[in-house]
Design an enzyme around this catalytic site. Structure first.
Site, PDB file in Angstrom:
ATOM      1  N   ASP A  34       0.818  -1.211   0.000  1.00 37.12           N
ATOM      2  CA  ASP A  34       0.000   0.000   0.000  1.00 37.12           C
ATOM      3  C   ASP A  34       0.854   1.264   0.000  1.00 37.12           C
ATOM      4  O   ASP A  34       0.531   2.236  -0.665  1.00 37.12           O
ATOM      5  CB  ASP A  34      -0.913   0.019   1.234  1.00 37.12           C
ATOM      6  CG  ASP A  34      -2.028  -1.009   1.084  1.00 37.12           C
ATOM      7  OD1 ASP A  34      -2.088  -1.658   0.011  1.00 37.12           O
ATOM      8  OD2 ASP A  34      -2.816  -1.164   2.029  1.00 37.12           O
ATOM      9  N   ASP A  38       0.491   4.384  -2.405  1.00 37.67           N
ATOM     10  CA  ASP A  38       0.205   5.730  -1.896  1.00 37.67           C
ATOM     11  C   ASP A  38       1.219   6.740  -2.415  1.00 37.67           C
ATOM     12  O   ASP A  38       0.863   7.868  -2.757  1.00 37.67           O
ATOM     13  CB  ASP A  38       0.204   5.726  -0.361  1.00 37.67           C
ATOM     14  CG  ASP A  38      -0.951   4.898   0.178  1.00 37.67           C
ATOM     15  OD1 ASP A  38      -1.904   4.629  -0.600  1.00 37.67           O
ATOM     16  OD2 ASP A  38      -0.892   4.494   1.358  1.00 37.67           O
ATOM     17  N   SER A  83       3.888 -14.390 -39.930  1.00 33.39           N
ATOM     18  CA  SER A  83       4.035 -15.820 -39.725  1.00 33.39           C
ATOM     19  C   SER A  83       5.466 -16.206 -40.110  1.00 33.39           C
ATOM     20  O   SER A  83       6.276 -15.339 -40.444  1.00 33.39           O
ATOM     21  CB  SER A  83       3.000 -16.468 -40.618  1.00 33.39           C
ATOM     22  OG  SER A  83       3.109 -17.826 -40.562  1.00 33.39           O
ATOM     23  N   LYS A 117      11.066 -22.890 -31.205  1.00 33.69           N
ATOM     24  CA  LYS A 117       9.766 -22.424 -31.657  1.00 33.69           C
ATOM     25  C   LYS A 117       8.779 -22.861 -30.585  1.00 33.69           C
ATOM     26  O   LYS A 117       8.481 -24.044 -30.429  1.00 33.69           O
ATOM     27  CB  LYS A 117       9.396 -23.024 -33.008  1.00 33.69           C
ATOM     28  CG  LYS A 117       8.066 -22.480 -33.516  1.00 33.69           C
ATOM     29  CD  LYS A 117       7.871 -22.811 -34.978  1.00 33.69           C
ATOM     30  CE  LYS A 117       6.743 -22.011 -35.615  1.00 33.69           C
ATOM     31  NZ  LYS A 117       5.468 -22.081 -34.931  1.00 33.69           N
ATOM     32  N   ARG A 138      -2.335 -12.181 -31.773  1.00 31.94           N
ATOM     33  CA  ARG A 138      -1.915 -11.973 -33.141  1.00 31.94           C
ATOM     34  C   ARG A 138      -3.113 -11.749 -34.070  1.00 31.94           C
ATOM     35  O   ARG A 138      -3.066 -10.959 -34.985  1.00 31.94           O
ATOM     36  CB  ARG A 138      -1.116 -13.190 -33.630  1.00 31.94           C
ATOM     37  CG  ARG A 138      -0.545 -12.951 -34.999  1.00 31.94           C
ATOM     38  CD  ARG A 138       0.415 -14.040 -35.389  1.00 31.94           C
ATOM     39  NE  ARG A 138      -0.284 -15.103 -36.093  1.00 31.94           N
ATOM     40  CZ  ARG A 138       0.286 -15.918 -36.971  1.00 31.94           C
ATOM     41  NH1 ARG A 138       1.577 -15.826 -37.203  1.00 31.94           N
ATOM     42  NH2 ARG A 138      -0.393 -16.847 -37.568  1.00 31.94           N
ATOM     43  N   GLU A 174       5.559 -15.402 -26.961  1.00 29.87           N
ATOM     44  CA  GLU A 174       4.601 -16.498 -26.966  1.00 29.87           C
ATOM     45  C   GLU A 174       4.132 -16.786 -25.538  1.00 29.87           C
ATOM     46  O   GLU A 174       4.952 -16.805 -24.620  1.00 29.87           O
ATOM     47  CB  GLU A 174       5.314 -17.729 -27.550  1.00 29.87           C
ATOM     48  CG  GLU A 174       4.397 -18.789 -28.033  1.00 29.87           C
ATOM     49  CD  GLU A 174       4.041 -18.655 -29.524  1.00 29.87           C
ATOM     50  OE1 GLU A 174       4.308 -17.583 -30.129  1.00 29.87           O
ATOM     51  OE2 GLU A 174       3.484 -19.616 -30.066  1.00 29.87           O
ATOM     52  N   LYS A 315      10.982 -27.345 -38.371  1.00 33.82           N
ATOM     53  CA  LYS A 315      10.157 -28.146 -37.465  1.00 33.82           C
ATOM     54  C   LYS A 315      10.858 -29.447 -37.079  1.00 33.82           C
ATOM     55  O   LYS A 315      11.645 -29.984 -37.859  1.00 33.82           O
ATOM     56  CB  LYS A 315       8.827 -28.493 -38.142  1.00 33.82           C
ATOM     57  CG  LYS A 315       7.946 -27.292 -38.427  1.00 33.82           C
ATOM     58  CD  LYS A 315       7.429 -26.709 -37.140  1.00 33.82           C
ATOM     59  CE  LYS A 315       6.259 -25.769 -37.335  1.00 33.82           C
ATOM     60  NZ  LYS A 315       5.040 -26.407 -37.769  1.00 33.82           N
ATOM     61  N   CYS A 409      -8.806 -67.509 -20.400  1.00 37.54           N
ATOM     62  CA  CYS A 409      -7.914 -66.518 -19.792  1.00 37.54           C
ATOM     63  C   CYS A 409      -6.489 -67.070 -19.718  1.00 37.54           C
ATOM     64  O   CYS A 409      -6.283 -68.174 -19.214  1.00 37.54           O
ATOM     65  CB  CYS A 409      -8.424 -66.176 -18.400  1.00 37.54           C
ATOM     66  SG  CYS A 409      -7.278 -65.171 -17.451  1.00 37.54           S
ATOM     67  N   CYS A 427     -12.098 -61.804 -18.900  1.00 42.46           N
ATOM     68  CA  CYS A 427     -11.972 -63.100 -18.238  1.00 42.46           C
ATOM     69  C   CYS A 427     -13.128 -63.206 -17.261  1.00 42.46           C
ATOM     70  O   CYS A 427     -13.416 -62.269 -16.521  1.00 42.46           O
ATOM     71  CB  CYS A 427     -10.638 -63.154 -17.498  1.00 42.46           C
ATOM     72  SG  CYS A 427     -10.608 -64.329 -16.134  1.00 42.46           S
TER      73      CYS A 427
HETATM   74  S1  IVH Z   1       9.374 -14.953 -34.702  1.00 44.90           S
HETATM   75  C1  IVH Z   1       8.503 -12.221 -38.159  1.00 44.90           C
HETATM   76  N1  IVH Z   1      10.202 -16.648 -32.892  1.00 44.90           N
HETATM   77  O1  IVH Z   1       5.465 -18.980 -34.627  1.00 44.90           O
HETATM   78  C2  IVH Z   1       8.819 -13.322 -37.192  1.00 44.90           C
HETATM   79  N2  IVH Z   1       7.984 -16.833 -33.693  1.00 44.90           N
HETATM   80  O2  IVH Z   1       4.782 -19.480 -37.384  1.00 44.90           O
HETATM   81  C3  IVH Z   1       7.655 -13.716 -36.447  1.00 44.90           C
HETATM   82  N3  IVH Z   1       6.690 -18.614 -32.627  1.00 44.90           N
HETATM   83  O3  IVH Z   1       3.126 -16.402 -34.853  1.00 44.90           O
HETATM   84  C4  IVH Z   1       7.782 -14.676 -35.385  1.00 44.90           C
HETATM   85  N4  IVH Z   1       8.285 -19.323 -31.289  1.00 44.90           N
HETATM   86  O4  IVH Z   1       3.602 -17.327 -32.555  1.00 44.90           O
HETATM   87  C5  IVH Z   1       9.193 -16.257 -33.680  1.00 44.90           C
HETATM   88  N5  IVH Z   1      11.041 -18.083 -31.266  1.00 44.90           N
HETATM   89  C6  IVH Z   1      10.035 -17.684 -32.040  1.00 44.90           C
HETATM   90  C7  IVH Z   1       8.786 -18.296 -32.008  1.00 44.90           C
HETATM   91  C8  IVH Z   1       7.778 -17.858 -32.853  1.00 44.90           C
HETATM   92  C9  IVH Z   1       7.025 -19.487 -31.669  1.00 44.90           C
HETATM   93  C10 IVH Z   1       5.388 -18.566 -33.301  1.00 44.90           C
HETATM   94  C11 IVH Z   1       4.772 -17.211 -33.329  1.00 44.90           C
HETATM   95  C12 IVH Z   1       4.391 -16.946 -34.759  1.00 44.90           C
HETATM   96  C13 IVH Z   1       4.454 -18.314 -35.351  1.00 44.90           C
HETATM   97  C14 IVH Z   1       4.805 -18.242 -36.809  1.00 44.90           C
END
Ligand code: IVH
Length: 753
Positions: A34, A38, A83, A117, A138, A174, A315, A409, A427
């Protein structure tokens, strides 16, 4: 301070005080003592005193409490949230790297910032003068949803960071949920009979998009920053990694596993090494993001429509391997169910060696057409439980054998029966079958049941073989002499086991019920039963009708109810007209003779039927009186307590001294004890009976008429006379939403009448 400094400070103070108000008033979770609050208020007052013409009606000095929540308004992203392109293997990544070098016009190895990622959802946090001003999802990349109030509940999102007063910066990253929190939230949802989330990503998204920030506040979310959006009044570093270090110094969490990698080989090594760490991380990641580290190079590379040319998400491959089925064995479970388990040639999948894969039941074997000798593609579902995805028919050896359900069995030789309607084969040996007995005892002793430390499968099998134990109550009759006479049982182990058994005698009703192994009663259901019945005797005596009740008229569903309503609205008869006469004169459409007879038998007059139709009481439905217990479980419980041999075991256990704390008084410590509710109108998410059952389980009384003693009236759609009476008597009225909140958090909502 000059005038422009004062202006900036004023804005920053107002924003920060508003955040604290929100934490204090809306979340009940103040972020600062608080005294600190304040001091901020005094500073703001001082500036406003110096410049009285700057005082606006929305200044925290002029308002009380928290500003209204602006949940889910649309927010335009100043810089679009893009993306990422994907690469699915090393070749695709190499092609990306080649394109980068070509566009940059050189053939030197490129330096990338590599980081996980994250598998969550992207948000953008705008800080103005170092204070969190807005958080947005997003959305479609150009426009997202304003989730500021919810994001403020995330512990790892700082309210205020050390930045110049005239700065404005967007931190992007994220929001994720850990595996542990995900499991916990689903456990809770299951217990309440609510929908469970499919994966942590959905759970994070669902939690962030809650209408009520207090709900979000109870969901443990984490935020990892990975970049910036718009930035004003801040000196930019020269590299992506420089930005991340800067963001980390500001106080945000950034990826711990991140590195600058130079060239293709180093990038591949990073990808491989993070792939190995993946299974051990607290949250889901689904690849590695590589970003050209030099910001100047990023500029030169630019963007295509939806993604930057300077970044790629490589990926991780789904964990899949090929292996061969050596044999299929049938395991007998506690309830006698035979589960086919494929013994496969051991193979490493996602860092774990897989040798046994459940095939669940004969239907699954038939559907996948798995045969002994087949080559199969396997994966770890959700990266945990191994499963056979498919058979490779082209690799089927000539001598591949079909899998047959054994007629007897494998453990006791009793006949195996397969119910036509169910996929499971069982069984029929019951407690004669040593496997069923062994599994029942194992279950009884397990951690979430009686928690008998040190009583493992090895001992149980030995006790059964030596006929020292036949049923679970016999465990408590074991004595020291019996035990030390057993091979490999040292005196110390015997004493330890006896001590564990002694300790286990003090338990809870819920654990005890779970331990009994009543078919379909898992630990969550056992909790629900214990909460509702509070002691064993009423549960042992309960009839199916004590759990569920049929409502309405058999044969009437939503469609026929609608037909009856239409028919009613076309009738000009007096309400007192006998229904049978009216029906004979003009038949309602779409209702068969038998159902119509039931309707005329149930209602004497047209008016009676009209009233029931209006109150939505025609449709046939099953009402659960005990939260969490549906008809099937109810029947299983009642059948279990009807069996003499089950009751003998239960009595044996009670005689042995198993006990749990007695419930205190009449539902004394339940959160709604002493409160009386009346329910009227129709509720969107549950029937009135369900609502009543849930309130009763929390200790409340539910009555039929409103009086001055009523704590609150729960009013759904079309409340009618009860609503009017409540209003006249000044009885608080809760709508469906308030009821949901009350059930969710009974301690917090209702004041004393
Ligand atoms: S960079 C212009 N870095 O992936 C660059 N994205 O497929 C934009 N994501 O919408 C994103 N980990 O939600 C970036 N280390 C990372 C990430 C990441 C997850 C996701 C993010 C984006 C999606 C795109």
């Amino acid at each position: 301070m000059n005038e422009s400094d004062d202006r900036q400070r004023l804005a920053a103070l107002r924003a920060e005080i508003n955040q604290h108000n929100f934490r204090y008033y809306v979340l009940d979770r103040p972020a600062v003592p608080d005294a600190e609050y304040d001091a901020l208020m005094r500073e703001l007052e001082a500036i406003e005193a110096k410049h009285p013409d700057w005082i606006t009606p929305d200044s925290p000095t002029q308002t009380v409490g928290a500003p209204p929540s602006h949940a889910f308004e649309t927010v335009e992203h100043q810089v679009p949230m893009l993306s990422l392109d994907n690469a699915f293997d090393a070749d695709e990544f190499a092609a990306f790297d080649r394109r980068v070098r070509e566009r940059l016009g050189h053939d030197q190895p490129v330096t990338y910032l590599a980081e996980p990622k994250f598998d969550g959802l992207a948000i953008s946090l705008t800080y103005e003068g170092g204070v969190l001003a807005r958080a947005a999802t997003r959305g479609d990349g150009r426009r997202g949803e304003d989730v500021t109030d919810n994001v403020r509940t995330i512990e790892t999102v700082p309210f205020r960071v050390d930045l110049p007063g005239d700065s404005r910066i967007e931190i992007r990253g994220e929001v994720v949920m850990t595996h542990a929190s995900f499991a916990e939230i689903n456990r809770r949802a299951e217990r309440r009979g609510e929908k469970v989330f499919a994966n942590p990503r959905n759970a994070a998204a669902g939690s962030l998009r809650q209408k009520d920030p207090r709900v979000t506040a109870r969901r443990p979310l984490h935020f990892f920053a990975y970049g910036i959006g718009a930035a004003e009044g801040i000196e930019a570093p020269e590299t992506q990694s420089g930005w991340l270090d800067w963001i980390e110094r500001l106080g945000f969490a950034v990826a711990e596993h991140r590195d600058r990698v130079e060239g293709l080989e180093a990038a591949q090594a990073f990808h491989a090494s993070l792939g190995e760490k993946r299974a051990g991380l607290a949250f889901d990641i689904d690849g590695v993001v590589f970003k050209v580290d030099s910001l100047a190079d990023q500029q030169r590379l630019g963007f295509v429509a939806r993604a930057p040319r300077w970044a790629i998400a490589w990926k991780f491959p789904a964990e899949e391997k090929l292996t061969q089925v050596r044999d299929v064995e049938f395991q007998v479970g506690r309830t006698g169910a035979l589960t086919p388990v494929a013994r496969v040639e051991p193979v490493a999948v996602g860092g774990v060696t897989v040798a046994n894969i459940t095939l669940h039941n004969m239907d699954e074997i038939e559907r996948k057409d798995v045969r002994i000798g087949d080559w199969v593609r396997v994966r770890r579902a959700g990266d945990v439980i191994p499963e056979i995805i498919e058979v490779l028919p082209e690799k089927r050896p000539d001598d591949a054998r079909k899998i047959e359900l054994p007629g007897t069995c494998p453990e006791c030789g009793s006949e195996v029966l397969r119910d036509e309607t169910q996929a499971v084969a069982r069984c029929t040996g019951g407690l004669y079958c040593p496997a069923q007995r062994r599994e029942a005892i194992r279950h009884f002793a397990s951690r979430r049941a009686m928690d008998i430390d040190g009583l493992g499968e090895k001992w149980i099998t030995l006790f059964l073989e030596r006929h020292l134990v036949e049923h679970v109550d016999d465990l408590f009759r074991l004595n020291r002499d019996d035990l030390i006479a057993l091979p490999r049982m040292a005196e110390k182990s015997a004493d330890n086991l006896l001590a564990s058994l002694e300790r286990a005698k003090e338990t809870t009703l819920a654990r005890f019920l779970f331990a009994l192994g009543i078919p379909l009663v898992g630990s969550e259901t056992a909790d629900d039963l214990a909460t509702h019945f509070r002691s064993l005797t009423p549960l042992r005596q309960a009839k199916v009708e004590d759990f569920i009740e049929g409502r309405g008229i058999v044969g009437i569903g939503p469609k026929r109810e609608e037909s009856l309503r239409e028919w009613l609205s076309a009738q000009s008869a007096e309400p007192s007209t006998p229904l049978a006469d009216r029906v004979a004169a003009s038949r309602p459409h779409g209702i068969d003779e038998q159902t119509l007879e039931r309707v005329t038998a149930a209602f004497e007059t047209v008016g009676d039927l009209a009233r029931a139709a209006e109150q939505g009481q025609l449709q046939n439905e099953t009402i659960t009186k005990v939260p969490g217990i549906g008809p099937e479980i109810a029947r299983s419980i009642v059948a279990f307590f009807k069996q003499d041999h089950n009751n003998e075991v239960i009595d044996g256990l009670l005689d042995a001294g198993i006990s749990w704390p007695a419930p205190k008084g009449p539902v004394e410590d339940a959160p709604l004890t002493g409160k009386t509710f009346v329910i009227t109108g129709s509720l969107p998410d549950m029937t009135r009976d369900e609502a009543a059952a849930r309130l009763t389980a929390l200790g409340a009384k539910v009555t039929g008429s409103v009086s001055s003693k009523t704590s609150a009236l729960i009013a759904g759609e079309a409340g009618g006379s009860k609503l009017a009476k409540a209003e006249k008597l000044g009885v608080p009225v809760l709508n469906a939403e308030a009821l949901a909140r009350l059930l969710d958090d009974p301690a917090n909502i209702i004041a004393d009448p």
